[in-house]
Design a protein around this motif. Structure first.
Motif, PDB file in Angstrom:
ATOM      1  N   ARG A  36       0.851  -1.200   0.000  1.00 26.90           N
ATOM      2  CA  ARG A  36       0.000   0.000   0.000  1.00 26.90           C
ATOM      3  C   ARG A  36       0.884   1.246   0.000  1.00 26.90           C
ATOM      4  O   ARG A  36       1.995   1.236   0.536  1.00 26.90           O
ATOM      5  CB  ARG A  36      -0.904  -0.002   1.208  1.00 26.90           C
ATOM      6  N   ASP A  43      -8.259   5.467  -5.458  1.00 24.52           N
ATOM      7  CA  ASP A  43      -8.356   4.436  -6.494  1.00 24.52           C
ATOM      8  C   ASP A  43      -7.018   3.748  -6.776  1.00 24.52           C
ATOM      9  O   ASP A  43      -6.944   2.879  -7.633  1.00 24.52           O
ATOM     10  CB  ASP A  43      -8.961   4.989  -7.776  1.00 24.52           C
ATOM     11  N   CYS A  45      -4.596   1.109  -5.437  1.00 24.25           N
ATOM     12  CA  CYS A  45      -4.556   0.019  -4.450  1.00 24.25           C
ATOM     13  C   CYS A  45      -3.177  -0.110  -3.825  1.00 24.25           C
ATOM     14  O   CYS A  45      -3.054  -0.472  -2.664  1.00 24.25           O
ATOM     15  CB  CYS A  45      -4.897  -1.307  -5.116  1.00 24.25           C
ATOM     16  N   ASP A  59      -7.604   0.425  -8.786  1.00 24.75           N
ATOM     17  CA  ASP A  59      -8.937  -0.151  -8.604  1.00 24.75           C
ATOM     18  C   ASP A  59      -9.811   0.481  -9.689  1.00 24.75           C
ATOM     19  O   ASP A  59     -10.307   1.600  -9.543  1.00 24.75           O
ATOM     20  CB  ASP A  59      -9.466   0.178  -7.208  1.00 24.75           C
ATOM     21  N   GLU A  68     -16.182   0.982  -4.653  1.00 24.96           N
ATOM     22  CA  GLU A  68     -14.979   0.187  -4.440  1.00 24.96           C
ATOM     23  C   GLU A  68     -15.200  -1.228  -4.946  1.00 24.96           C
ATOM     24  O   GLU A  68     -16.270  -1.800  -4.777  1.00 24.96           O
ATOM     25  CB  GLU A  68     -14.606   0.159  -2.959  1.00 24.96           C
ATOM     26  N   ARG A  72     -11.441  -5.965  -3.895  1.00 24.32           N
ATOM     27  CA  ARG A  72     -10.559  -5.228  -2.983  1.00 24.32           C
ATOM     28  C   ARG A  72     -11.138  -5.169  -1.577  1.00 24.32           C
ATOM     29  O   ARG A  72     -10.436  -5.343  -0.600  1.00 24.32           O
ATOM     30  CB  ARG A  72     -10.366  -3.817  -3.525  1.00 24.32           C
ATOM     31  N   SER A  73     -12.442  -4.936  -1.463  1.00 22.57           N
ATOM     32  CA  SER A  73     -13.035  -4.730  -0.147  1.00 22.57           C
ATOM     33  C   SER A  73     -13.227  -6.022   0.640  1.00 22.57           C
ATOM     34  O   SER A  73     -13.354  -5.986   1.851  1.00 22.57           O
ATOM     35  CB  SER A  73     -14.365  -3.990  -0.283  1.00 22.57           C
TER      36      SER A  73
END
Length: 153
Positions: A36, A43, A45, A59, A68, A72-73
């Motif tokens: 990260r 947006d 990632c 993303d 989202e 990813r979530s």
């Protein structure tokens, strides 16, 4: 006389069918270990190391203002990674687009291509090159240059 053809790498985002010109697709890979980046736009990632090349992961669903990505979530560090990364390149940039599922490479006759509808608003309109009609709906074609354009700003 043969009509000009366009080949598209297809994929799904939130069950919507999209395509990107194969000339901009370097490869499709499963998600990699990602680092990260603090203070990066929402947006972005993070970064991945693809055989020594550091690549920004976008993303795509969030970039298109579609919320989202579910991939990813719902993915946690201990989970097996979900979705796919489509590695795309433009003249100056290489990036990875996080998508839900990858489809086939499809070929279309360019004379069936239609511009995006005037009623479409927001980021989706800015990044959409147009669409190809299908028997059931449309294949929305994204403009890779416009998707990557904001990485340099």
């Amino acid at each position: 006389m043969t009509q000009p053809q366009q080949q598209l790498c297809t994929f799904f985002l939130n069950e919507i069918f999209f395509g990107i010109d194969v000339q901009h697709v370097q490869e499709v890979i499963r998600p990699q270990v990602m680092t990260r980046v603090p203070l990066a736009p929402a947006d972005i990632c993070g970064l991945i190391n693809l055989r020594g090349q550091i690549i920004t992961v976008i993303d795509l669903q969030l970039r298109l203002d579609m919320g989202e990505s579910a991939v990813r979530s719902t993915t946690h560090l201990e989970d097996e990674a979900q979705g796919f990364n489509i590695i795309v390149c433009s003249d100056y940039e290489v990036a990875s687009l996080l998508v839900d599922q990858v489809g086939d490479v499809l070929e279309f006759t360019e004379n069936t291509f239609v511009p995006p509808p005037a009623t479409l608003k927001g980021k989706m309109r800015q990044m959409l090159a147009g669409a190809y009609p299908l028997a059931e709906g449309f294949l929305l074609v994204l403009d890779t240059e416009k998707i990557l354009e904001t990485l340099n700003q």
